[in-house]
Design an enzyme around this catalytic site. Structure first.
Site: not given
Ligand code: MEV
Length: 315
Positions: A98, A102, A105-106, A108, A149
């Site tokens: 989705p 969090g 997704s971007s 991935a 990520d």
């Molecule tokens: C986002 O999935 C995780 C954050 O820590 C940003 C990042 O690590 O680039 C909020």
């Protein structure tokens, strides 16, 4: 055997156990790959101009909306590296992750698409090169990405990760289950990351810095608990992390409600995961029956989707 006329690339979602946001400021973090949700990209030859097909857009690459700028940049940078900028392609992306929840997704989508393009042109893609390409597009999506990520959506192992340092694969040793609950509301990682950086330069800089350091300390302790089967202490750590992230202003009423619901229904700890301000939360519990009870309670209290993850075996 690989079909010579197409390139394929895959990636997976990620779940941050500890260290979101503080990882941007060189504190340690811990995340696991989450193979329950995957992205798959297939690249084929086409005769005219490059076309894209994904959940949010179907059409010419050059007409892609600004919302998908980070994906466009992934493709542009990759084709430039491959010296194939004018090679017309048909790029099809299918994502089960989705968007903006969090779960990475971007990153991935960028990982799977970069892999598919390199595969199509039969060129070796090192992990280092992959991460550097995805970092460029993640800067558009997230502003100031830590690189976590990109690492996790391209990996099959849990990692202990500190920005700028070699990443360390973790051997999880925890008899516990993780429940993931999706609020169904899109998160706002870029805004959340920016809001913390503003706090650091303005009024609340001392308290903000203190909280970031505390998050780093909790991630270090959490590593020990994860590797030494200390589920109760890890759960407590997760709840402390949620409190600190709320104080930093990156939670939301929906996330707080699901975290409270999980705790009231027997979770030994719960927290938001990822960028926050929407998106997903996670809860820890000792056994599968407890996990299923929590998952049901989350659904009854507004979670759009839930997943149960066995910390020893995965999904
Ligand atoms: C986002 O999935 C995780 C954050 O820590 C940003 C990042 O690590 O680039 C909020």
């Amino acid at each position: 055997m690989k079909n010579e006329t197409q390139g394929v690339g895959e990636s997976n979602a990620k779940i941050i156990l500890l260290g979101e946001h503080s990882v941007v400021y060189n504190q340690p973090s811990i995340a696991i790959p989450f193979p329950a949700a995957k992205v798959s990209t297939v690249v084929k030859e086409t005769s005219d101009q490059t076309v894209i097909s994904c959940e949010f857009y179907q059409g010419l690459l050059e007409d892609m909306p600004e919302l998908l700028e980070s994906l466009k940049e992934t493709i542009r940078v990759t084709l430039k590296q491959l010296n194939k900028e004018n090679h017309p392609l048909d790029i099809r992306i299918e994502s089960q992750i989705p968007a903006e929840r969090g779960m990475g997704s971007s990153a991935a989508v960028s990982v799977a698409t970069t892999r598919a393009l390199f595969d199509f042109f039969n060129t070796v893609l090192t992990q280092e090169n992959l991460l550097s390409i995805v970092d460029i597009s993640e800067k558009i999506a997230h502003g100031n990405p830590s690189g976590l990520d990109a690492l996790m959506t391209s990996s099959s192992s849990p990692y202990y990760y500190t920005k700028g340092q070699p990443f360390e694969a973790l051997k999880l040793n925890l008899d516990a289950f993780l429940v993931v609950g999706d609020t169904g509301k899109t998160g706002q990682t870029k805004e959340a990351v920016t809001s913390i950086s503003k706090k650091l330069t303005k009024t609340d800089s001392v308290n903000t810095k203190k909280r970031i350091d505390q998050l780093g300390e909790l991630a270090k302790k959490g590593r020990y608990f994860l590797e030494n089967n200390e589920a109760t202490k890890l759960g407590l750590t997760m709840s402390n992390v949620h409190q600190l992230l709320s104080e930093l202003g990156v939670s939301s009423p929906e996330l707080n409600q699901l975290v409270e619901t999980a705790e009231k229904n027997g979770a030994i700890g719960a927290k938001l995961t990822g960028g926050g301000r929407g998106g997903c939360m996670i809860a820890l519990t000792h056994d599968r029956i407890g996990a299923e009870k929590i998952a049901q309670a989350l659904t009854d209290n507004g979670a759009k989707t839930t997943w149960v993850y066995d910390m020893r075996r995965g999904i």
